[in-house]
Structure formats: structure tokens, C-alpha cells
Write a protein that holds these residues in place. Structure first.
Motif, PDB file in Angstrom:
ATOM      1  N   ARG A 250       0.801  -1.224   0.000  1.00  0.00           N
ATOM      2  CA  ARG A 250       0.000   0.000   0.000  1.00  0.00           C
ATOM      3  C   ARG A 250       0.833   1.273   0.000  1.00  0.00           C
ATOM      4  O   ARG A 250       0.360   2.320  -0.431  1.00  0.00           O
ATOM      5  N   ILE A 251       2.060   1.232   0.508  1.00  0.00           N
ATOM      6  CA  ILE A 251       2.815   2.474   0.640  1.00  0.00           C
ATOM      7  C   ILE A 251       3.249   2.976  -0.738  1.00  0.00           C
ATOM      8  O   ILE A 251       3.475   2.197  -1.667  1.00  0.00           O
ATOM      9  N   PRO A 252       3.357   4.293  -0.900  1.00  0.00           N
ATOM     10  CA  PRO A 252       3.849   4.843  -2.169  1.00  0.00           C
ATOM     11  C   PRO A 252       5.262   4.358  -2.457  1.00  0.00           C
ATOM     12  O   PRO A 252       6.076   4.191  -1.536  1.00  0.00           O
ATOM     13  N   THR A 318       1.298  10.128   4.515  1.00  0.00           N
ATOM     14  CA  THR A 318       1.979   9.954   3.227  1.00  0.00           C
ATOM     15  C   THR A 318       2.238   8.487   2.892  1.00  0.00           C
ATOM     16  O   THR A 318       2.543   8.173   1.743  1.00  0.00           O
ATOM     17  N   ASN A 320      -0.014   6.202   3.057  1.00  0.00           N
ATOM     18  CA  ASN A 320      -1.299   5.593   2.690  1.00  0.00           C
ATOM     19  C   ASN A 320      -1.723   4.569   3.741  1.00  0.00           C
ATOM     20  O   ASN A 320      -2.146   3.460   3.423  1.00  0.00           O
ATOM     21  N   PRO A 322      -4.178   4.989   6.577  1.00  0.00           N
ATOM     22  CA  PRO A 322      -5.155   5.704   7.406  1.00  0.00           C
ATOM     23  C   PRO A 322      -5.512   4.980   8.694  1.00  0.00           C
ATOM     24  O   PRO A 322      -5.727   5.615   9.730  1.00  0.00           O
ATOM     25  N   TYR A 389      -6.259  14.520   7.765  1.00  0.00           N
ATOM     26  CA  TYR A 389      -6.612  13.107   7.581  1.00  0.00           C
ATOM     27  C   TYR A 389      -7.922  12.999   6.809  1.00  0.00           C
ATOM     28  O   TYR A 389      -8.025  12.241   5.835  1.00  0.00           O
ATOM     29  N   PHE A 393      -7.858  11.489   2.941  1.00  0.00           N
ATOM     30  CA  PHE A 393      -8.509  10.195   2.723  1.00  0.00           C
ATOM     31  C   PHE A 393     -10.015  10.328   2.479  1.00  0.00           C
ATOM     32  O   PHE A 393     -10.738   9.328   2.510  1.00  0.00           O
ATOM     33  N   ASN A 651       1.614   6.720  -6.459  1.00  0.00           N
ATOM     34  CA  ASN A 651       0.487   6.589  -5.527  1.00  0.00           C
ATOM     35  C   ASN A 651       0.738   7.293  -4.197  1.00  0.00           C
ATOM     36  O   ASN A 651       0.529   6.736  -3.117  1.00  0.00           O
ATOM     37  N   PRO A 653      -0.453   9.849  -1.531  1.00  0.00           N
ATOM     38  CA  PRO A 653      -1.670  10.571  -1.120  1.00  0.00           C
ATOM     39  C   PRO A 653      -1.375  12.051  -0.905  1.00  0.00           C
ATOM     40  O   PRO A 653      -0.292  12.420  -0.435  1.00  0.00           O
ATOM     41  N   VAL A 659      -4.405  11.495  -5.407  1.00  0.00           N
ATOM     42  CA  VAL A 659      -3.290  10.548  -5.374  1.00  0.00           C
ATOM     43  C   VAL A 659      -2.397  10.870  -6.571  1.00  0.00           C
ATOM     44  O   VAL A 659      -2.868  10.926  -7.707  1.00  0.00           O
ATOM     45  N   THR A 677      -9.983  10.924  -5.434  1.00  0.00           N
ATOM     46  CA  THR A 677     -10.791   9.966  -4.675  1.00  0.00           C
ATOM     47  C   THR A 677     -12.175  10.518  -4.375  1.00  0.00           C
ATOM     48  O   THR A 677     -13.043   9.787  -3.928  1.00  0.00           O
TER      49      THR A 677
END
Length: 706
Positions: A250-252, A318, A320, A322, A389, A393, A651, A653, A659, A677
């Protein structure tokens, strides 16, 4: 790319040099030398809750102001009296235990490898030594695989270790007995450590074949210990592998071939963030669960809200992640009744939110540091993070149901701190600049730049949030924008500069960059605006002239973000490299003090103090160099040096619910893909380009900007 794993060599001679495993509640540090391997185990919720202070009506703004104006030290001290009848001044996290592995003479420790995708730490050595460690994610079990019959294992309670400790003392009483603890109840395979006012800590081990399992629980009796179940290495590995594989996916993705140190900081930091913010755990304090086993945690391992707690949790924005950062907000919101009472005592309102700068996990204040107790920038910074936040998101529900009310409560307290100055303007007559002059009688003044910037940020975000939710804007928020200064200004022969307080410019090295809060984190002024050029030149020249000689670890990562926002990309990069060089140990641990003398006065004088804030701030700062925000404008490439021939990100955020993916060459953005999003309009400014680009996108829509 340091994405998959990292390997370090033994010796790792001290606790905080150890390789990290964590599940958000339990933390394990694997360290040692030659024939002795140690695993220090800590728990982020193992509080002795005795001590601390509840606000009282006598600690009100009028009484504090009168004492300050009269320079009445005795009265001010009495208002924040720190004596306690039982001698326990503040709550603290309590050390847990150590596993000691004694190897046979023919086995020698060589390397330790951390796998970012599985959370497994593997210790290798001579004569076929290979021990694998993994923590379960849903239960408090550490499993070990690879034990031979000739490896001896001991479980040592913190009670024993604190009695033997003779190093520097940063806690109140490192010996648990001196803090009023009874001796542990010894069991054949572990122990029960009674607590004076909290449930006991139970730690057990069982060995089966080539595996060992350590388990932890809270309880009160041997019956509670008998209820503890044990888990195999395969069971713990399955949970850990699923969690870390998902987190890594999931992380950029960031590639910086011309800045390998920053890439290292980012990926190792991302793994460490995952270890101590597992959503099934608790929100991390200064050290998370990575507590020493032989002494109390420095500063109780508590939550410092004038920068430190924010830095510990911020990378979730950053990265991703949440669910990981949400733990901080849920914890703070659970304190709302206490924070309401704080505000009622301080300024006499029932609908306010007031957060002290240092608290335990119940929100109870740690002690009589009066400047920290009245620092309302703490609550404003948390409110800022909550709103961002929701913005990043696209969590409108959280904003509507919880965050907006929290923001309003913080604003309501500010209304009581702001007065008319007689010239049609607003001012804040009693403010502090965090940690400047400590708690001395002259550690206050009018219009601290930190407090002004915090209020401007809050007011602006409330206007945006009200529009998003379709609510009426609080008139005070608009009044702040129109009539309250954005910073305290000092003017001399060279022109204007940002001061700490009215009449107090920065003229010495200071680790807390509070006077620059208008740049980061609060975005109250645009450091790149031509209208602010002389102001910024003078401010940054004095900041540079005063130097880094009183900075600590977290000051470095904060400074890197300030430099990036000012377009000083090379210095932003260099500051992070200096952080890694001077504020990490041989195991990569993030340090408060430097282990070497010569760079800063905060160096090598009171033992090794690990705090996660500096490392997490650096982890956040790396993508921040690529993309950061000034109010409603995303700025891309302003912190990327021109010597970076190529950099890419995927990717990432960003504010507004966008994104971003793109490439940068020689300090300029060469391509950018934007995905929305939620339906929103994006404003982007690129380094080296005039003006900005604006695009309106629907939910799920993508666009490419070349």
C-alpha cells in the motif's frame, strides 16, 4: 532500494541498537554480541497510572496572567505544584522483560536481517546458527524458530534488571521497588509482576522442539497465567506476513537513485512505522513499545503534543496508512470529557477543548511545567492533523461526526485567549513559544508566532470544513483571517523578520522551530511569495546564523520540511542526511541526542535516548520534499535538488483527496498523473514554473499533466 529487507552486523551492543519487531502493542529489540543474544520486550500500554495532574479551577487564565505580570514566582509555582503525597509525581510506562539466549562456544553472532514484507527478524551466526523471530499481530506472542538443545534461554523480569542498572537515570526511580512495586511472583516458566494500582503483567515462555514461544497478558493471579495459550511459529508468521505484505503493497513507491540515503530513510522508516502503529495496538508515545528493560522510559514514554506525538504518527498520511494514524485521533477523542474540563478550568467555558503538552494514555497531564500546560498550540496541531486526515482520505463521515466538533472546541478556547488591541486588530496577550526559556518567568509574551500560526491554520481549516459539510462558518474564523497577525514581527536595520514573541527575535540556537510554525506545519504565510522575500531572507539568515548547536533528532527532520517549503532543496536533503549521520545508532535507531560530541550540545552525556519522533519525522519528510501543500495549493518538486537526475513516485496521497504519481529530473517535474478519490478541484504549482495549474476532477477520475 531498501524496500525488502535490511541486514546489519553484530555486535549490536545496546538495547536501542536492536533490530525491531512490533505489533503496535508489544515491541521487541534483538541485540547482543558474541555468544549472548538478547531480546528486550516492551509493551506500549504497560502504564503505572499513579501520579499526574488533573486541571483545577485555580489554574485559570486570570490567575496565571496576574502571577506572570507581577513576576510572582511563588504563586505561579503554587498554581502548578508538583508535589504528590506518595512521592509519585507522574505516570509512566513500565519496563517488561528480557529474553537472554546463551549460545555454545562454537556459535558466534554475525548478522541480523529484518524482512520488511514479513516482519521476521533472522539472526545468523557461525556453525549454522539461524534463529528466526516473529510477533503475532492479533495476540501478544513472540515465536522463535531454530533453537538447538545447547542454546540456553532465560526470561528475566524488569524487576531484576532495574535493580542491577547503574547507568544514567532519566526517570523518577528506575528501581521498581523504589517506585512502590512488590517483587514478581516467580513461576516455573515465567513470572507475574504485580502493579500498585493497575493489573499485573504476566510473562511466560514455553519451549517445544526447536521452537520457543513467549506470551504476555495482564492479570492478577496464577489463574490468569494458566489461561494463557501459546502459538506456534507458523501461526504467528501467517499473521505477521499478511500484515506486512499488505502494508508494503500500500505504501507509495519512491525511487531516488541519486539520493540513496533518503531512499533508505524512507523505506526503513516505513517498516518501523508499521511495527509500532498496527491498528490493533495503541497509538505510540515517544518510544512506542520499544522501551528499555532495565530502566524507566525517558519522559515516561508519554505523549508530547508540542511536536513529538504528531511526528510519531504523521507518516500515516503519506504512507497511505489511514488505519494506522487513526489510532492517535481515536485516543485523543476518547479524552474529550477530560479536555472539556481542562478548558472549563482554564478559561471558564463548557464547550472548549484544552490539551496539555505532555499526558499519559488517559489524557492526564504529566506535571507542573506551566508553559507546556497552557500551550494551546498542542490542541491546534492535533486538530490540524485530524482535518488533513479527513481531507487526504476523503473521510467526510469522520469530519462530520467527530473532527469538526473537536476543531470547534479548540477554536472556542482561542476565543478566550484573543483580545481587541484598541487599533481594530486582535492580539494574544499571554502566549508561549514552546520550550523557549523552559518554565522561567520570562518564558512568555504577546503574540507568540507559533500560537498565531496555529490559530490561523485552525480558522482556515474550519472555513473549508464548514463549506464541505454545508455548515455555517463561525464568524470568529473569518475575523482571525482579517484582523489577527500571522506572526510576531521584529524589525531592525536589516528589515523585518519573524520573531518568537513580540520583541523577542531568535538570537541563539534553539531546537524547537516554533517561530517558523507559520511555514511548517501551519502554512500561515507563503515563504515563496515575492511579498515575503525580505522577511524570509532575514528570518532564514538568522536561523542559519544561530546554527544547529542546540538541535536534537526531531529538530532535524522538522527543519528539512521548512527548508523544502522555502525552496532550499539542497539544504533540505543535506539536513536529512545529517540526521541519519548524527542522530541514529549502529542499529539504525532514532535518537534524541547525538551519540557523538561536536555537532550539538545534545550529545553523549546521559546515555542513549531513543525516540521514534526524529525517525518518523524523517520518514515523513522524504515524500514531503517531493510534494507538500501550501493551503489549497499542492507544490511539486520544490524540495528536490537539481542534482537529482531522476526521481519517481507512485500513488502518493495528497491533500484534497488526490493521489499523485510522477517523475522529476534535475529539480523539475517531467510528468504527473493525478487521481481523485472524490470530486474536487486541484491546484498545482511546479518548481521552476510560473503560476499554477487548476483541474476539476470527478470521483475516480484521472488526468495526466505533462
Amino acid at each position: 532500494i531498501m524496500l525488502n529487507h535490511i541486514t546489519r552486523n553484530f555486535p549490536l551492543p545496546r538495547i536501542q541498537t536492536g533490530a525491531m519487531l512490533g505489533n503496535g502493542l508489544t515491541g521487541a529489540l534483538v541485540w547482543g554480541a558474541e555468544h549472548t543474544l538478547n531480546v528486550t520486550l516492551g509493551n506500549a500500554a504497560l502504564w503505572d497510572h499513579r501520579g499526574g495532574w488533573d486541571w483545577s479551577p485555580k489554574q485559570n487564565l486570570d490567575a496565571i496572567t496576574e502571577a506572570l505580570k507581577k513576576k510572582d514566582t511563588a504563586t505561579l509555582k503554587a498554581l502548578f505544584e508538583s508535589k504528590k503525597p506518595d512521592g509519585i509525581r507522574r505516570a509512566t510506562l513500565i519496563p517488561l522483560c528480557r529474553l537472554k539466549f546463551t549460545l555454545p562456544a562454537e556459535m558466534l553472532l554475525e548478522t541480523v536481517d529484518t524482512d520488511f514484507h514479513s516482519g521476521v527478524v533472522t539472526v545468523n551466526g557461525s556453525n549454522g546458527l539461524e534463529l528466526r523471530f516473529v510477533l503475532a499481530m492479533t495476540t501478544q506472542h513472540l515465536s522463535v524458530q531454530g533453537l538447538s538443545d545447547d542454546i540456553k534461554v532465560e526470561l528475566i523480569p524488569a524487576w531484576d534488571l532495574t535493580k542491577a542498572y547503574n547507568g544514567p537515570h532519566n526517570g523518577e526511580a528506575d528501581d521498581l521497588e523504589k517506585r512502590g512495586f512488590a517483587p514478581p511472583i516467580r513461576l516455573p516458566n515465567g513470572y507475574i509482576q504485580p502493579f500498585p494500582a493497575d493489573p499485573a503483567a504476566i510473562a511466560l515462555i514455553i519451549r517445544s522442539g526447536n521452537e520457543l514461544c513467549w506470551a504476555f497478558a495482564r492479570g492478577t493471579s496464577t489463574d490468569d497465567a494458566q489461561k494463557i495459550t501459546f502459538r506456534s511459529f507458523a501461526e504467528a508468521l501467517d499473521e505477521s506476513q499478511r500484515y506486512y505484505t499488505d502494508f508494503a503493497a500500500r505504501i507509495p513507491k519512491i525511487e531516488l537513485p541519486d539520493a540513496p540515503k533518503l531512499e533508505h530513510i524512507y523505506y526503513e522508516g516505513a517498516y518501523r512505522y508499521a511495527t509500532f502503529t498496527n491498528p490493533l495496538g495503541v497509538s505510540p508515545g515517544l518510544q512506542g513499545a520499544y522501551l528499555e528493560d532495565d530502566q524507566l522510559a525517558p519522559w515516561s514514554g508519554d505523549y508530547h503534543f508540542n511536536v513529538n506525538a504528531q511526528m510519531c504518527s504523521a507518516p500515516g498520511m503519506t504512507l497511505n496508512a489511514p488505519e494506522n494514524i487513526r489510532k492517535l485521533f481515536d485516543m485523543v477523542l476518547s479524552w474529550k470529557p477530560r479536555l472539556r474540563r481542562n478548558a472549563e478550568c482554564f478559561v471558564g467555558i463548557s464547550d472548549g477543548i484544552m490539551l496539555s503538552h505532555a499526558v499519559d494514555d488517559t489524557g492526564k497531564s504529566m506535571g507542573g511545567f506551566w508553559t507546556g500546560m497552557i500551550d494551546h498550540g498542542c490542541a491546534a496541531w492535533v486538530a490540524k492533523m485530524m482535518f488533513e486526515y479527513c481531507d487526504i482520505f476523503s473521510d467526510e463521515s469522520f469530519l462530520r461526526n467527530d473532527v469538526y466538533d473537536f476543531m470547534q472546541g479548540v477554536l472556542n478556547v482561542f476565543k478566550k485567549l484573543v483580545v481587541e488591541d484598541g487599533n481594530g486588530k486582535l492580539s494574544m496577550p499571554v502566549t508561549i513559544s514552546p520550550e523557549y526559556r523552559g518554565s522561567a518567568m520570562d518564558a512568555w509574551g504577546r503574540n507568540a508566532s507559533f500560537q498565531l500560526a496555529a490559530l490561523h491554520n485552525l480558522a482556515r481549516n474550519m472555513i473549508v470544513a464548514a463549506k464541505w459539510l454545508g455548515r455555517k462558518v463561525d464568524p470568529f474564523a473569518g475575523d482571525v483571517d482579517a484582523r489577527l497577525p500571522r506572526y510576531a514581527e521584529h524589525v531592525d536595520a536589516d528589515g523585518p523578520e519573524i520573531a518568537l514573541l513580540e520583541g523577542l527575535p531568535l538570537r541563539e540556537s534553539h531546537r524547537h522551530h516554533s517561530h517558523l510554525g507559520a511555514i511548517a506545519p501551519f502554512e500561515a504565510i507563503d515563504p515563496l511569495s515575492p511579498d515575503n522575500r525580505k522577511l524570509m531572507d532575514n528570518t532564514l539568515i538568522w536561523w542559519t546564523r544561530c546554527g544547529m548547536g542546540s538541535w536534537d533528532g526531531w529538530a532535524m527532520s522538522w527543519a528539512a520540511m521548512i527548508r523544502a517549503r522555502c525552496g532550499q532543496a539542497e539544504m533540505a536533503e543535506a539536513t536529512l542526511e545529517l540526521w541519519q549521520r548524527f542522530f541514529t545508532n549502529v542499529g539504525g535507531g532514532s535518537l534524541h541526542d547525538s551519540p557523538f560530541k561536536g555537532f550539538t550540545e545534545w550529545a553523549d552525556f546521559r546515555g542513549e535516548i531513543m525516540q521514534m519522533d526524529g525517525g518518523m519525522g524523517a520518514t515523513y519528510a522524504v515524500p514531503d520534499l517531493i510534494v507538500h501543500c501550501y493551503q489549497d495549493e499542492l507544490r511539486v518538486g520544490f524540495g528536490t535538488p537539481s542534482h537529482w537526475r531522476h526521481a519517481s513516485f507512485e500513488n502518493l496521497p495528497a491533500r484534497g483527496g488526490f493521489v499523485l504519481s510522477g517523475t522529476i529530473a534535475h529539480g523539475k517535474v517531467t510528468s504527473l498523473k493525478v487521481r481523485a478519490t472524490r470530486a474536487n478541484t486541484i491546484r498545482i504549482r511546479f518548481a521552476g514554473e510560473e503560476g499554477f495549474i487548476s483541474r476539476t476532477l470527478g470521483a475516480g477520475e484521472e488526468t495526466t499533466i505533462r
